[in-house]
Design an enzyme around this catalytic site. Structure first.
Site, mmCIF file in Angstrom:
data_model
loop_
_atom_site.group_PDB
_atom_site.id
_atom_site.type_symbol
_atom_site.label_atom_id
_atom_site.label_comp_id
_atom_site.label_asym_id
_atom_site.label_seq_id
_atom_site.Cartn_x
_atom_site.Cartn_y
_atom_site.Cartn_z
ATOM 1 N N ASP A 8 0.762 -1.051 -0.187
ATOM 2 C CA ASP A 8 0.122 0.080 -0.077
ATOM 3 C C ASP A 8 0.814 1.324 -0.189
ATOM 4 O O ASP A 8 1.463 1.695 1.055
ATOM 5 C CB ASP A 8 -0.942 0.039 1.235
ATOM 6 N N GLU A 39 -4.069 2.090 -3.076
ATOM 7 C CA GLU A 39 -5.445 2.511 -2.458
ATOM 8 C C GLU A 39 -5.290 3.623 -1.384
ATOM 9 O O GLU A 39 -6.363 4.158 -1.091
ATOM 10 C CB GLU A 39 -6.118 1.231 -1.870
ATOM 11 N N ASN A 40 -4.134 3.929 -0.839
ATOM 12 C CA ASN A 40 -3.820 5.264 -0.070
ATOM 13 C C ASN A 40 -2.817 6.237 -0.666
ATOM 14 O O ASN A 40 -2.695 6.818 0.094
ATOM 15 C CB ASN A 40 -3.399 4.367 1.373
ATOM 16 N N ASN A 67 -10.316 -1.445 0.725
ATOM 17 C CA ASN A 67 -11.434 -0.666 1.182
ATOM 18 C C ASN A 67 -11.513 0.928 1.045
ATOM 19 O O ASN A 67 -12.630 1.364 0.907
ATOM 20 C CB ASN A 67 -11.362 -0.722 2.697
ATOM 21 N N HIS A 68 -10.344 1.557 0.397
ATOM 22 C CA HIS A 68 -10.472 3.069 0.025
ATOM 23 C C HIS A 68 -10.470 3.178 -1.490
ATOM 24 O O HIS A 68 -10.268 4.281 -1.759
ATOM 25 C CB HIS A 68 -9.267 3.749 0.622
HETATM 26 FE FE FE2 Z 1 -6.800 -0.707 3.108
#
Ligand code: FE2
Length: 273
Positions: A8, A39-40, A67-68
Site C-alpha cells: 500500500d 489504495e492509499n 477498502n479505500h
Molecule cells: Fe486498506
C-alpha cells in the site's frame, strides 16, 4: 517469471519513493510483472487518475486497491477506462471496474492478477471472497490459461489471509496480503507451490501510525476524541514488497524474498536476482 509486488502506497511520501524506486527496480531486476497497491496513494485515501497514470509510467503493470478504492469519487468513473486498475473482486455486483486483469508481459507470457478483500474486522457486508476467488482461478487456470497468478488479498486479520493462502495453494503463484501496513516476516512457499506473505507492508513513512502522522491517532487512542483529520506522515518512506521467481513450466514459486528499500526499516534486497 519474475514477479514484484509492492504494498500500500501511503500519501506523498510513499508515492515519491515508489516513483523514484520502481524504475530502478525494473532496471536492476528486470521483472516480468510489477503490481502495486495504490489504495492509499491520494493523501491516504484512494487514488486519483493522475497518480494511477504516474505509477503505470514508472513501471507498474497493474495497480490494485482495497477498502479505500472509491474514496476519490471520480474513481467510480475513470476506473472503467483502465483495465489495469483493479478494485476488490468481491464487491457487490454492479460495482464499477473489475477485480481481475490478464496481463501480457513483454516476454510473451501471461499473468492473471486478482484483487480481493477479506471480511473479518474490515467489511462483513462484502461477498464471501473464497468462492469469488475460486471462480476467478477456475476461469483462468494456472498453466492452462496463464503462466502466473498473483492475488492481492486486502484484509485486516492474519488468520483470514493465511486461510486464503492455503485455499489458493497449488492454484496461484503468489498470494500476498495488504492493508495492515506492516510487513510480516512469514514469506514462504506453501506445500503446493504458492508463494505467500501475510502482509507486504506499506510504501510509506514508518515513523507514523500505519502511515499517518502519529499525533492524531495518538490523540484518538488517548482521549477518544477526533481533533483533526488524519494526514499522511511526510518523512522518508520505506518501499516494501515481495519478490517471487516462478517456474516457467509449473507456474509455481521457486523463490520468495521481501523487498525493503529506503526509510527507517532494515533494508532487504532480492538475494536471488
Ligand atoms: Fe486498506
Amino acid at each position: 517469471m519474475r514477479l514484484i509486488f509492492l504494498g500500500d502506497i501511503v500519501g506523498k511520501a510513499g508515492r515519491d519513493a515508489v516513483l523514484r524506486e520502481l524504475p530502478l527496480l525494473r532496471e536492476r531486476y528486470s521483472p516480468d510483472l510489477v503490481v502495486v497497491n495504490g489504495e492509499n496513494a491520494a493523501h491516504g485515501f484512494g487514488i486519483s487518475e493522475d497518480i494511477f497514470l504516474k505509477l503505470m509510467a514508472a513501471g507498474a503493470d497493474v495497480v490494485t486497491l482495497g477498502n479505500h478504492a472509491f474514496d476519490q469519487r471520480d474513481t467510480l468513473i475513470y476506473i472503467e477506462r483502465h483495465p489495469a486498475l483493479l478494485r476488490p473482486a468481491n464487491w457487490p455486483a454492479g460495482c464499477p471496474g473489475r477485480g481481475s486483469a490478464l496481463v501480457d508481459t513483454a516476454s510473451g507470457r501471461r499473468a492473471l492478477v486478482i484483487n480481493a478483500m477479506g471480511r473479518v474486522m474490515i467489511d462483513p457486508m462484502l461477498d464471501d471472497p473464497f468462492p469469488v476467488i475460486a471462480r476467478e482461478l477456475d476461469a483462468c487456470p494456472l498453466r492452462q490459461a496463464c503462466d502466473a497468478v498473483l492475488l492481492d488479498f486486502h484484509a485486516e486479520v492474519s488468520s483470514e489471509k493465511m486461510a486464503m493462502g492455503h485455499f489458493c495453494d497449488g492454484r496461484a503463484s503468489l498470494v500476498v496480503g495488504t492493508h495492515t501496513h506492516t510487513p510480516s516476516a512469514d514469506h514462504q512457499i506453501l506445500p503446493g507451490g504458492t508463494a505467500y506473505m501475510t502482509d507486504a507492508g506499506m510504501c510509506g513513512d514508518y515513523d507514523s501510525v500505519i502511515g499517518m502522522d502519529k499525533q492524531e491517532p495518538l490523540t484518538r487512542f488517548l482521549r477518544k476524541l477526533p481533533i483533526e483529520r488524519f494526514r499522511p506522515a511526510e518523512g522518508p518512506a520505506t518501499v516494501c514488497g515481495v519478490a517471487v521467481e516462478t517456474d516457467d513450466t509449473s507456474g509455481f514459486a521457486l523463490k520468495v524474498a521481501p523487498i525493503r528499500i529506503g526509510g527507517r526499516l532494515s533494508q532487504a534486497e532480492v538475494p536471488f536476482w
